[in-house]
Design an enzyme around this catalytic site. Structure first.
Site, mmCIF file in Angstrom:
data_model
loop_
_atom_site.group_PDB
_atom_site.id
_atom_site.type_symbol
_atom_site.label_atom_id
_atom_site.label_comp_id
_atom_site.label_asym_id
_atom_site.label_seq_id
_atom_site.Cartn_x
_atom_site.Cartn_y
_atom_site.Cartn_z
ATOM 1 N N LEU A 1 0.859 -1.185 0.000
ATOM 2 C CA LEU A 1 0.000 0.000 0.000
ATOM 3 C C LEU A 1 0.888 1.224 0.000
ATOM 4 O O LEU A 1 1.902 1.250 0.690
ATOM 5 C CB LEU A 1 -0.891 0.029 1.241
ATOM 6 C CG LEU A 1 -1.793 -1.163 1.488
ATOM 7 C CD1 LEU A 1 -2.472 -1.019 2.827
ATOM 8 C CD2 LEU A 1 -2.804 -1.297 0.384
ATOM 9 N N SER A 2 0.547 2.203 -0.734
ATOM 10 C CA SER A 2 1.377 3.395 -0.810
ATOM 11 C C SER A 2 1.660 3.916 0.604
ATOM 12 O O SER A 2 0.745 4.213 1.367
ATOM 13 C CB SER A 2 0.666 4.467 -1.637
ATOM 14 O OG SER A 2 1.521 5.518 -1.892
ATOM 15 N N CYS A 3 2.942 4.000 0.955
ATOM 16 C CA CYS A 3 3.342 4.379 2.314
ATOM 17 C C CYS A 3 3.301 5.889 2.556
ATOM 18 O O CYS A 3 3.143 6.328 3.689
ATOM 19 C CB CYS A 3 4.756 3.878 2.596
ATOM 20 S SG CYS A 3 4.909 2.088 2.512
ATOM 21 N N GLN A 4 3.465 6.666 1.500
ATOM 22 C CA GLN A 4 3.583 8.109 1.669
ATOM 23 C C GLN A 4 2.406 8.740 2.418
ATOM 24 O O GLN A 4 2.622 9.612 3.251
ATOM 25 C CB GLN A 4 3.764 8.805 0.314
ATOM 26 C CG GLN A 4 5.049 8.462 -0.376
ATOM 27 C CD GLN A 4 4.922 7.240 -1.281
ATOM 28 O OE1 GLN A 4 3.998 6.438 -1.153
ATOM 29 N NE2 GLN A 4 5.860 7.092 -2.187
#
Length: 166
Positions: free
Chosen positions: A78-81
């Site tokens: 999952l996109s961590c940003q």
């Protein structure tokens, strides 16, 4: 689906450097890398040079998951940003915060035998409750509705606990 001594069919979204493929190979397992996807061009170059998939997708949000290959093991980062200081902790308000929609769509349509989703531990902080809670609710709805998925767990895992340098 999975049988002993047969290659494991693996697919991945937000593939990064292909660490799931490497980990399975280090375990001595035969892997058929059915598909991979990452929007980062350096990741694509690395993956094609080291663990080339049968099919490549540039963006998991733009494909038809009813036509995406089925796999035994599905891994997505999952996109961590959105949940990290790198994304200014914007959560679902970060433009990358919606990548879970594409990941969930794949799981819903292709029902892999096993799926592993990873993110930064900050997603469990009170600040990101509005990001994490809907993910758990959606995944739980699949477990209830699908015979193939009958068990799920989540937690914080430290790579150092598994002999990987931190």
């Amino acid at each position: 689906k999975m049988r002993a001594n047969n290659p494991i069919n693996v697919g991945s979204d937000c593939t990064g450097w292909g660490s799931a493929i490497y980990a399975l190979r280090l375990l001595g397992l035969s892997v058929n890398h059915k598909f991979a996807c990452d929007v980062a061009k350096p990741s694509k170059m690395f993956i094609f040079n080291n663990c080339k998939p049968n099919v490549w997708y540039d963006d998991c949000m733009l494909r038809d998951n009813q036509k995406t290959p089925s796999v035994d093991v599905y891994v997505a980062g999952l996109s961590c940003q959105p949940s990290s200081s790198a994304g200014k902790n914007k959560g679902i308000n970060n433009e990358r915060g919606t990548v879970f929609d594409g990941i969930f769509d794949y799981i819903r349509h292709r029902t892999p035998t096993i799926f592993v989703l990873e993110n930064v531990k900050n997603i469990l902080s009170p600040k990101h409750k509005s990001t994490f809670r809907p993910i758990i609710i959606l995944l739980s709805s699949l477990i209830i509705l699908t015979i193939h998925m009958c068990w799920a767990t989540w937690g914080i895992y430290n790579a150092r606990d598994y002999g990987v340098p931190g």
